[in-house]
Design an enzyme around this catalytic site. Structure first.
Site, PDB file in Angstrom:
ATOM      1  N   SER A 153       5.723  79.943 -27.661  1.00 18.85           N
ATOM      2  CA  SER A 153       7.141  79.586 -27.798  1.00 18.85           C
ATOM      3  C   SER A 153       7.690  79.972 -29.172  1.00 18.85           C
ATOM      4  O   SER A 153       8.698  79.424 -29.614  1.00 18.85           O
ATOM      5  CB  SER A 153       7.321  78.089 -27.530  1.00 18.85           C
ATOM      6  OG  SER A 153       6.381  77.354 -28.262  1.00 18.85           O
TER       7      SER A 153
ATOM      8  N   HIS B 183       9.334  74.585 -26.916  1.00 19.55           N
ATOM      9  CA  HIS B 183       8.831  73.759 -28.030  1.00 19.55           C
ATOM     10  C   HIS B 183       9.006  74.508 -29.341  1.00 19.55           C
ATOM     11  O   HIS B 183       8.028  74.794 -30.031  1.00 19.55           O
ATOM     12  CB  HIS B 183       7.344  73.442 -27.829  1.00 19.55           C
ATOM     13  CG  HIS B 183       7.101  72.451 -26.754  1.00 19.55           C
ATOM     14  ND1 HIS B 183       7.629  71.190 -26.766  1.00 19.55           N
ATOM     15  CD2 HIS B 183       6.386  72.541 -25.616  1.00 19.55           C
ATOM     16  CE1 HIS B 183       7.246  70.546 -25.685  1.00 19.55           C
ATOM     17  NE2 HIS B 183       6.494  71.346 -24.961  1.00 19.55           N
TER      18      HIS B 183
ATOM     19  N   CYS C 120      -2.236  81.471 -15.585  1.00 19.95           N
ATOM     20  CA  CYS C 120      -1.535  82.572 -16.259  1.00 19.95           C
ATOM     21  C   CYS C 120      -2.409  82.992 -17.445  1.00 19.95           C
ATOM     22  O   CYS C 120      -2.858  82.135 -18.214  1.00 19.95           O
ATOM     23  CB  CYS C 120      -0.185  82.061 -16.756  1.00 19.95           C
ATOM     24  SG  CYS C 120       0.629  83.189 -17.860  1.00 19.95           S
TER      25      CYS C 120
ATOM     26  N   GLU D 241       5.033  70.460 -15.546  1.00 20.02           N
ATOM     27  CA  GLU D 241       4.795  71.559 -14.596  1.00 20.02           C
ATOM     28  C   GLU D 241       4.074  71.050 -13.336  1.00 20.02           C
ATOM     29  O   GLU D 241       4.408  71.428 -12.205  1.00 20.02           O
ATOM     30  CB  GLU D 241       3.957  72.655 -15.274  1.00 20.02           C
ATOM     31  CG  GLU D 241       3.742  73.857 -14.375  1.00 20.02           C
ATOM     32  CD  GLU D 241       2.765  74.859 -14.969  1.00 20.02           C
ATOM     33  OE1 GLU D 241       2.779  75.090 -16.189  1.00 20.02           O
ATOM     34  OE2 GLU D 241       1.977  75.419 -14.186  1.00 20.02           O
TER      35      GLU D 241
ATOM     36  N   THR E  20      -0.606  76.469 -14.546  1.00 26.78           N
ATOM     37  CA  THR E  20      -0.797  77.842 -15.052  1.00 26.78           C
ATOM     38  C   THR E  20      -1.598  77.913 -16.351  1.00 26.78           C
ATOM     39  O   THR E  20      -2.099  78.981 -16.692  1.00 26.78           O
ATOM     40  CB  THR E  20       0.577  78.510 -15.285  1.00 26.78           C
ATOM     41  OG1 THR E  20       1.347  77.682 -16.140  1.00 26.78           O
ATOM     42  CG2 THR E  20       1.312  78.754 -13.988  1.00 26.78           C
TER      43      THR E  20
ATOM     44  N   SER F   6       4.322  71.874 -30.378  1.00 29.01           N
ATOM     45  CA  SER F   6       3.768  72.790 -29.381  1.00 29.01           C
ATOM     46  C   SER F   6       2.248  72.635 -29.250  1.00 29.01           C
ATOM     47  O   SER F   6       1.500  72.867 -30.203  1.00 29.01           O
ATOM     48  CB  SER F   6       4.120  74.233 -29.771  1.00 29.01           C
ATOM     49  OG  SER F   6       3.246  75.139 -29.161  1.00 29.01           O
TER      50      SER F   6
ATOM     51  N   HIS G 272       1.958  65.954 -16.341  1.00 29.18           N
ATOM     52  CA  HIS G 272       2.551  67.117 -17.019  1.00 29.18           C
ATOM     53  C   HIS G 272       3.756  67.598 -16.196  1.00 29.18           C
ATOM     54  O   HIS G 272       3.708  67.630 -14.964  1.00 29.18           O
ATOM     55  CB  HIS G 272       1.507  68.230 -17.145  1.00 29.18           C
ATOM     56  CG  HIS G 272       1.962  69.386 -17.976  1.00 29.18           C
ATOM     57  ND1 HIS G 272       2.856  70.317 -17.511  1.00 29.18           N
ATOM     58  CD2 HIS G 272       1.659  69.750 -19.240  1.00 29.18           C
ATOM     59  CE1 HIS G 272       3.082  71.217 -18.464  1.00 29.18           C
ATOM     60  NE2 HIS G 272       2.360  70.885 -19.522  1.00 29.18           N
TER      61      HIS G 272
HETATM   62  S1  SF4 Z   1       4.288  83.527 -18.700  1.00 30.01           S
HETATM   63 FE1  SF4 Z   1       4.633  81.785 -20.143  1.00 30.01          FE
HETATM   64  S2  SF4 Z   1       6.033  80.418 -19.055  1.00 30.01           S
HETATM   65 FE2  SF4 Z   1       5.140  81.807 -17.508  1.00 30.01          FE
HETATM   66  S3  SF4 Z   1       3.363  80.688 -16.728  1.00 30.01           S
HETATM   67 FE3  SF4 Z   1       2.636  82.025 -18.381  1.00 30.01          FE
HETATM   68  S4  SF4 Z   1       2.662  80.672 -20.209  1.00 30.01           S
HETATM   69 FE4  SF4 Z   1       3.964  79.675 -18.637  1.00 30.01          FE
END
Ligand code: SF4
Length: 311
Positions: free
Chosen positions: A284, A41, A192, A125, A164, A220, A123
């Protein structure tokens, strides 16, 4: 003017890896190169890649031959199968953290668990993860969805994993709602920590500066969230996609005072006689764009463009 950059800012590991992989393809000179959707993005990065010949396609059939790049947040597995069947060379930049959720979803499904994916319905993902449950997974956005699926879940072996980028609190609430319903409950926290680290360091910086700049693509979602978090502490906050969006009037003391909520540091910051500007960026945003914003502010200061802003 002092310019401070948030401790966790800009490209995350997964996005950087995806962009580097595509630039490697460009350098190797093989092609044509197509990306399914926007690679990230960030229009600046997408435009640079387009100038280098990387084409965006929204459907596999629009890539007639050559390479098809899969984005860092992954795709349903049938997309990869179909692309290969059409003779395309698939370069899969799916982030290893996302790939792990695919593997867990598949393993749980094969072991007879009813998979629950905690995440946003529709989404990209989440759609990818869902495909690894052979379409049998249940996507829940919040704990109350467990109640709605009570009959389907009763007495089952349940395996939970998540998108994530969701908040830990939502995962906890879903798990709480499942305890007592499942015959067996297996929970994988696949969040994440990139997003939470960026949000925490933006908050920390916003509390300590007179003006905040949030650098990232207008599309984004994670950049928009950083701007919201910064505004919450009462500091004037401006979202910019690149240095071209900067406006010198944002750094005038009278404008800052007008836009600062009572109690924020810039109320007392006048005594410092030095303006502090904070920079934070979404996952991003490449570091070159952050550097350019910083360099532009310094050059304005050197040229006297910001002279009138001194306290
Ligand atoms: S490192 Fe970046 S691309 Fe990978 S899961 Fe985490 S936020 Fe998403």
């Amino acid at each position: 003017m002092e310019i401070l950059i948030a401790r966790h800012s800009g490209f995350c590991y997964g996005v950087k890896r995806a962009v580097d992989m595509v630039w490697d393809l460009v350098r190797q000179g093989n092609g044509p190169i197509h990306v399914l959707g926007n690679l990230i993005h960030n229009p600046t990065v997408v435009e640079e890649l387009a100038k280098a010949g990387v084409r965006k396609v929204t459907r596999i059939e629009d890539a007639k031959a050559g390479i098809l790049v899969i984005r860092s947040h992954g795709v349903p597995r049938q997309v990869i199968t179909e692309a290969k069947e059409r003779g395309l060379t698939v370069i899969d930049t799916t982030c290893p953290n996302v790939k792990l959720t695919h593997d867990i979803a598949q393993r749980l499904t094969e072991s007879g668990y009813q998979v629950i994916i905690v995440g946003d319905l529709g989404h990209a993902e989440v759609e990818g993860i869902l495909s690894y449950t052979d379409g049998r997974g249940i996507v829940v956005q919040e704990a109350k969805a467990i109640e709605e699926n009570a009959e389907r879940l009763k007495g089952k072996k349940i395996g939970v994993l998540c998108q994530t980028t969701i908040q830990l609190d939502i995962l906890k609430q879903v798990v709480d709602a499942l305890i007592g319903r499942a015959r067996e409950l297996m929970v994988h926290n696949t969040i994440c920590d990139v997003t939470s680290k960026r949000q925490a360091s933006t908050l920390e910086l916003a509390r300590a500066v007179d003006v905040m700049l949030i650098v990232g693509g207008h599309e984004s979602a994670n950049t928009a969230r950083l701007a919201e978090i910064s505004s919450l502490v009462g500091v004037p906050t401006h979202k910019v996609e690149s240095a071209a969006d900067l406006d010198p009037s944002w750094f005038r003391r009278d404008v800052i005072t007008q836009n600062t909520q009572p109690g924020h540091i810039s109320d007392t910051g006048r005594a410092r006689n030095e303006m502090r500007v904070g920079l934070a960026a979404g996952a991003s945003t490449p570091s070159e764009i952050i550097d350019k914003v910083k360099a532009t502010l310094h050059s304005w200061e050197a040229m006297g463009v910001l002279d009138h802003t001194k306290a």
